[in-house]
Motif scaffolding. Structure first.
Motif, PDB file in Angstrom:
ATOM      1  N   PHE A  52       0.841  -1.173   0.000  1.00  0.00           N
ATOM      2  CA  PHE A  52       0.000   0.000   0.000  1.00  0.00           C
ATOM      3  C   PHE A  52       0.888   1.237   0.000  1.00  0.00           C
ATOM      4  O   PHE A  52       2.090   1.163   0.246  1.00  0.00           O
ATOM      5  CB  PHE A  52      -0.959   0.004   1.194  1.00  0.00           C
ATOM      6  CG  PHE A  52      -0.276  -0.070   2.522  1.00  0.00           C
ATOM      7  CD1 PHE A  52       0.067   1.088   3.209  1.00  0.00           C
ATOM      8  CD2 PHE A  52       0.026  -1.293   3.084  1.00  0.00           C
ATOM      9  CE1 PHE A  52       0.717   1.018   4.419  1.00  0.00           C
ATOM     10  CE2 PHE A  52       0.673  -1.362   4.310  1.00  0.00           C
ATOM     11  CZ  PHE A  52       1.013  -0.210   4.977  1.00  0.00           C
ATOM     12  N   GLU A  53       0.270   2.377  -0.305  1.00  0.00           N
ATOM     13  CA  GLU A  53       0.998   3.637  -0.372  1.00  0.00           C
ATOM     14  C   GLU A  53       0.247   4.654   0.469  1.00  0.00           C
ATOM     15  O   GLU A  53      -0.979   4.739   0.398  1.00  0.00           O
ATOM     16  CB  GLU A  53       1.069   4.094  -1.825  1.00  0.00           C
ATOM     17  CG  GLU A  53       1.722   5.435  -2.026  1.00  0.00           C
ATOM     18  CD  GLU A  53       1.694   5.819  -3.486  1.00  0.00           C
ATOM     19  OE1 GLU A  53       2.662   5.475  -4.182  1.00  0.00           O
ATOM     20  OE2 GLU A  53       0.701   6.436  -3.905  1.00  0.00           O
ATOM     21  N   THR A  54       0.964   5.412   1.264  1.00  0.00           N
ATOM     22  CA  THR A  54       0.345   6.466   2.061  1.00  0.00           C
ATOM     23  C   THR A  54       0.946   7.800   1.665  1.00  0.00           C
ATOM     24  O   THR A  54       2.116   7.883   1.287  1.00  0.00           O
ATOM     25  CB  THR A  54       0.570   6.240   3.569  1.00  0.00           C
ATOM     26  OG1 THR A  54       1.971   6.181   3.823  1.00  0.00           O
ATOM     27  CG2 THR A  54      -0.096   4.969   4.033  1.00  0.00           C
ATOM     28  N   SER A  55       0.144   8.833   1.743  1.00  0.00           N
ATOM     29  CA  SER A  55       0.638  10.186   1.504  1.00  0.00           C
ATOM     30  C   SER A  55      -0.137  11.147   2.396  1.00  0.00           C
ATOM     31  O   SER A  55      -1.305  10.931   2.709  1.00  0.00           O
ATOM     32  CB  SER A  55       0.486  10.569   0.030  1.00  0.00           C
ATOM     33  OG  SER A  55      -0.869  10.526  -0.349  1.00  0.00           O
ATOM     34  N   THR A  74      -4.026  10.081   2.650  1.00  0.00           N
ATOM     35  CA  THR A  74      -4.706   9.015   1.923  1.00  0.00           C
ATOM     36  C   THR A  74      -3.865   7.737   1.995  1.00  0.00           C
ATOM     37  O   THR A  74      -2.640   7.794   2.135  1.00  0.00           O
ATOM     38  CB  THR A  74      -4.911   9.384   0.443  1.00  0.00           C
ATOM     39  OG1 THR A  74      -3.649   9.655  -0.147  1.00  0.00           O
ATOM     40  CG2 THR A  74      -5.807  10.590   0.280  1.00  0.00           C
ATOM     41  N   ALA A  75      -4.535   6.624   1.890  1.00  0.00           N
ATOM     42  CA  ALA A  75      -3.871   5.322   1.820  1.00  0.00           C
ATOM     43  C   ALA A  75      -4.477   4.576   0.640  1.00  0.00           C
ATOM     44  O   ALA A  75      -5.693   4.457   0.545  1.00  0.00           O
ATOM     45  CB  ALA A  75      -4.053   4.546   3.119  1.00  0.00           C
ATOM     46  N   LYS A  76      -3.613   4.074  -0.252  1.00  0.00           N
ATOM     47  CA  LYS A  76      -4.079   3.357  -1.430  1.00  0.00           C
ATOM     48  C   LYS A  76      -3.537   1.936  -1.409  1.00  0.00           C
ATOM     49  O   LYS A  76      -2.358   1.729  -1.157  1.00  0.00           O
ATOM     50  CB  LYS A  76      -3.584   4.037  -2.702  1.00  0.00           C
ATOM     51  CG  LYS A  76      -4.121   5.418  -2.934  1.00  0.00           C
ATOM     52  CD  LYS A  76      -3.551   5.999  -4.202  1.00  0.00           C
ATOM     53  CE  LYS A  76      -3.996   7.422  -4.409  1.00  0.00           C
ATOM     54  NZ  LYS A  76      -3.376   8.014  -5.608  1.00  0.00           N
ATOM     55  N   ALA A  77      -4.411   0.998  -1.643  1.00  0.00           N
ATOM     56  CA  ALA A  77      -3.979  -0.402  -1.760  1.00  0.00           C
ATOM     57  C   ALA A  77      -3.461  -0.615  -3.161  1.00  0.00           C
ATOM     58  O   ALA A  77      -4.057  -0.189  -4.142  1.00  0.00           O
ATOM     59  CB  ALA A  77      -5.145  -1.346  -1.470  1.00  0.00           C
ATOM     60  N   LEU A  78      -2.308  -1.255  -3.277  1.00  0.00           N
ATOM     61  CA  LEU A  78      -1.721  -1.545  -4.572  1.00  0.00           C
ATOM     62  C   LEU A  78      -1.880  -3.028  -4.861  1.00  0.00           C
ATOM     63  O   LEU A  78      -1.229  -3.853  -4.246  1.00  0.00           O
ATOM     64  CB  LEU A  78      -0.242  -1.149  -4.581  1.00  0.00           C
ATOM     65  CG  LEU A  78       0.052   0.309  -4.197  1.00  0.00           C
ATOM     66  CD1 LEU A  78       1.550   0.532  -4.101  1.00  0.00           C
ATOM     67  CD2 LEU A  78      -0.561   1.258  -5.194  1.00  0.00           C
TER      68      LEU A  78
END
Length: 79
Positions: A52-55, A74-78
């Motif tokens: 996942f990626e957080t920003s 935000t947190a995005k699942a990759l």
């Protein structure tokens, strides 16, 4: 295997590297293989690190020690 002074034994074994994941069962027999003295189960699963990626947005303004601040991110699942 030979038993030690306490009546226990130890062994190592390796599953094939190309084997499937899943459930493996093993049994230990004594003597003429008619007496099952122990059985066990090993679960082999593939380890997958979550990706996942957080920003976060930059804090606007000036902050001092002991100030309360709000941060949006935000947190995005990759997948």
């Amino acid at each position: 295997l030979e038993l030690n002074d306490f009546g226990t034994a130890a062994a190592k074994f390796q599953l094939p590297m190309n084997g499937l994941t899943g459930v493996y069962r093993f049994r230990v027999f004594m003597g003429n293989k008619s007496l099952n003295v122990y059985s066990g189960t090993i679960f082999v699963e593939e380890y997958k690190r979550p990706k996942f990626e957080t920003s976060f947005e930059y804090v606007k303004g000036v902050c001092k020690i002991n100030d309360s601040v709000s941060v949006k991110g935000t947190a995005k699942a990759l997948a």
